[in-house]
Design an enzyme around this catalytic site. Structure first.
Site, PDB file in Angstrom:
ATOM      1  N   LEU A 153       1.669  22.052   1.179  1.00 27.94           N
ATOM      2  CA  LEU A 153       2.986  22.624   0.941  1.00 27.94           C
ATOM      3  C   LEU A 153       3.285  23.725   1.947  1.00 27.94           C
ATOM      4  O   LEU A 153       2.511  24.664   2.099  1.00 27.94           O
ATOM      5  CB  LEU A 153       3.069  23.204  -0.478  1.00 27.94           C
ATOM      6  CG  LEU A 153       2.705  22.258  -1.628  1.00 27.94           C
ATOM      7  CD1 LEU A 153       2.761  23.013  -2.953  1.00 27.94           C
ATOM      8  CD2 LEU A 153       3.623  21.054  -1.655  1.00 27.94           C
ATOM      9  N   HIS A 254       6.487  25.494  18.986  1.00 29.33           N
ATOM     10  CA  HIS A 254       7.464  26.547  19.281  1.00 29.33           C
ATOM     11  C   HIS A 254       6.720  27.870  19.434  1.00 29.33           C
ATOM     12  O   HIS A 254       6.056  28.317  18.493  1.00 29.33           O
ATOM     13  CB  HIS A 254       8.492  26.641  18.161  1.00 29.33           C
ATOM     14  CG  HIS A 254       9.200  25.345  17.880  1.00 29.33           C
ATOM     15  ND1 HIS A 254      10.138  24.822  18.729  1.00 29.33           N
ATOM     16  CD2 HIS A 254       9.060  24.461  16.860  1.00 29.33           C
ATOM     17  CE1 HIS A 254      10.571  23.665  18.243  1.00 29.33           C
ATOM     18  NE2 HIS A 254       9.925  23.424  17.114  1.00 29.33           N
ATOM     19  N   GLY A 256       5.681  31.772  19.544  1.00 27.18           N
ATOM     20  CA  GLY A 256       6.046  32.871  18.668  1.00 27.18           C
ATOM     21  C   GLY A 256       5.001  33.962  18.729  1.00 27.18           C
ATOM     22  O   GLY A 256       4.120  33.955  19.603  1.00 27.18           O
ATOM     23  N   CYS A 263      -2.212  30.463   4.320  1.00 25.09           N
ATOM     24  CA  CYS A 263      -3.114  29.328   4.568  1.00 25.09           C
ATOM     25  C   CYS A 263      -3.882  29.406   5.875  1.00 25.09           C
ATOM     26  O   CYS A 263      -5.114  29.458   5.882  1.00 25.09           O
ATOM     27  CB  CYS A 263      -2.323  28.018   4.517  1.00 25.09           C
ATOM     28  SG  CYS A 263      -1.644  27.644   2.886  1.00 25.09           S
ATOM     29  N   ARG A 331       1.719  37.895   3.639  1.00 28.42           N
ATOM     30  CA  ARG A 331       0.295  37.760   3.923  1.00 28.42           C
ATOM     31  C   ARG A 331       0.046  37.393   5.381  1.00 28.42           C
ATOM     32  O   ARG A 331       0.520  36.388   5.884  1.00 28.42           O
ATOM     33  CB  ARG A 331      -0.327  36.714   2.989  1.00 28.42           C
ATOM     34  CG  ARG A 331      -0.539  37.217   1.580  1.00 28.42           C
ATOM     35  CD  ARG A 331      -1.039  36.145   0.651  1.00 28.42           C
ATOM     36  NE  ARG A 331       0.003  35.176   0.305  1.00 28.42           N
ATOM     37  CZ  ARG A 331      -0.161  34.179  -0.564  1.00 28.42           C
ATOM     38  NH1 ARG A 331      -1.323  34.018  -1.170  1.00 28.42           N
ATOM     39  NH2 ARG A 331       0.839  33.355  -0.831  1.00 28.42           N
TER      40      ARG A 331
END
Length: 446
Positions: A153, A254, A256, A263, A331
């Site tokens: 997820l 991409h 960043g 996770c 997180r």
């Protein structure tokens, strides 16, 4: 069919709500009475698009309920999902399985009829076997089978990921367990979702290997963007060029400020520990983790460079503090490294985030937070785009130019085009793309 889900955190709550949407009777269990009361009152403790609607609808229809009473929740349940937290353990980075093992003992004491015990939490290879041992030791007469059903997820897209997944992975070793798990995922057969049955160990490793590979892919394109900066190449075109290769694909290419979230950071550390313990170290994963840690400090350096190497006494406006858009999750967010580092160098930080301000305050209380992005920019010496929320993709550039003390924009998500920003007179810094001189400078205007 009835299901019990232990844990009402991100994975447990989303999974429980989605299974109830499939039509199953789902009871979500948590020891935190306050959280259960909150859920019973219709208040969702996490931000996830569409989750509140899903919970409300299925609660009203009587298919989804919440309780602290595990024995009652387990009565008549064909499957019990363990969806408790597995944070990184201090010292060695391995997953802390305290909550998983505690859940196993509690489940064992309440087992009456045949039940499939499913680990939904992300757990190291071998955990399923250990859980089975705990249950047998606690309740030798228990009739059960173990299954591993890792979640895939994405925060911000979790409902769609559960309802329309790329695949479902199920590790189990008896036909009885397979029959129960097939029934649970039968609604997905209609959309021909691939369902892969494996051993327990294989299913557990698939989860870690998937996240480690995606983390590696992110770090790879970040390194390529650094190379583009040196060679004058355009990382956006490089990403598109390699992503069109069907063997590679366009996702996670991409550039960043580095990956974060619940996770990738903990799962890469846990996989590294598992691999070292098995005397088969994963040097590529270890390099990925090390580079990603360095990457966040490199972004602070880029912002400092945009301020002519002198951030002390300057005000920096930050747009986006969560680790990704469509979540309030802080997180391992890059902002938790970048913002304190800027403040350590003497900068004052003003920040905006569409939903993450309350969480951010818990971690960075000394930052000035604003409910409007333009208010955060007013009088700032530089604007930094840190998280690619949709609401930042079409900002009023004319208004920004008037609000900023100096027209410096550092775009760490490559949302805007260098030529467009130059036309507005901005000193624009992005990742891996050739810079363009601001129009005012080209014309010799101060």
């Amino acid at each position: 069919m009835k299901i019990a889900v232990i844990g009402t955190g991100y994975v447990g709550l989303v999974s429980g709500a989605c299974f109830s949407e499939f039509g199953f009777d789902v009871v979500c269990v948590d020891q935190d009475a306050g959280k259960i009361d909150q859920l019973k009152a219709g208040k969702i403790p996490i931000y996830e698009p569409e989750l509140d609607t899903l919970v409300k609808r299925n609660t009203e229809r009587g298919r989804l309920s919440f309780t602290t009473d595990l024995p009652r929740a387990m009565v008549g349940a064909s499957a019990v999902f363990i969806a408790v937290g597995t944070p990184s353990r201090r010292g060695d980075g391995h997953a802390d399985l305290t909550y998983v093992y505690a859940a196993a003992e509690t489940i064992a004491r309440e087992l009456k009829d045949y039940t499939v015990i499913v680990t939904k939490s992300t757990v190291p290879v071998g955990t399923g076997r250990r859980v089975a041992e705990i249950i047998r030791k606690t309740n030798p007469s228990a009739r059960f089978d173990m299954a591993s059903n890792p979640e895939f997820l994405r925060e911000g897209s979790a409902i769609g990921d559960f309802m329309r997944p790329d695949r479902v992975v199920i590790g189990c070793e008896t036909e009885a367990a397979r029959a129960v798990m097939r029934q649970l995922y039968r609604p997905l057969f209609l959309i021909e979702t691939p369902i892969l049955f494996t051993s327990l160990e294989t299913a557990e490793l698939i989860k870690y290997a998937s996240n480690a590979f995606l983390a590696l892919k992110i770090s790879f394109i970040n390194q390529i963007s650094d190379l583009c900066d040196q060679l004058g190449a355009n990382v956006s075109d490089v990403s598109r060029g390699i992503g069109l290769d069907g063997r590679i694909g366009p996702k996670f290419l991409h550039p960043g400020p580095g990956y974060g979230g619940s996770c990738f950071p903990k799962d890469t550390l846990a996989l590294m520990k598992t691999a070292r313990d098995a005397h088969s170290p994963l040097s590529l994963v270890e390099a990925t983790v090390s580079y990603n840690d360095d990457r966040k400090l490199q972004m602070a350096d880029r912002i400092s460079t945009a301020l002519n190497g002198a951030p002390a006494g300057k005000t920096v406006a930050i747009l986006g503090v969560t680790f990704k858009p469509n979540t309030d999750d802080m997180r391992d967010a890059p902002s938790l490294v970048i913002v304190p580092e800027l403040m350590k160098r003497g900068a004052k930080v003003r920040a905006h985030d569409p939903v993450g301000i309350d969480e951010a305050r818990k971690h960075m209380p000394d930052v000035d937070y604003f409910g409007d992005p333009y208010a955060a920019m007013e009088g700032a010496d530089a604007l930094v785009i840190l998280t690619e929320w949709n609401s930042y993709r079409a900002l009023d550039l004319t208004r920004i130019k008037k609000l900023l003390k100096t027209p410096i924009v550092v775009d760490l998500r490559n949302i805007y085009r260098p030529d467009e920003m130059a036309a507005f007179g901005f000193e624009y810094t992005s990742l891996g793309r050739p810079s363009v001189e601001p129009v005012a400078r080209v014309k010799g205007v101060a």
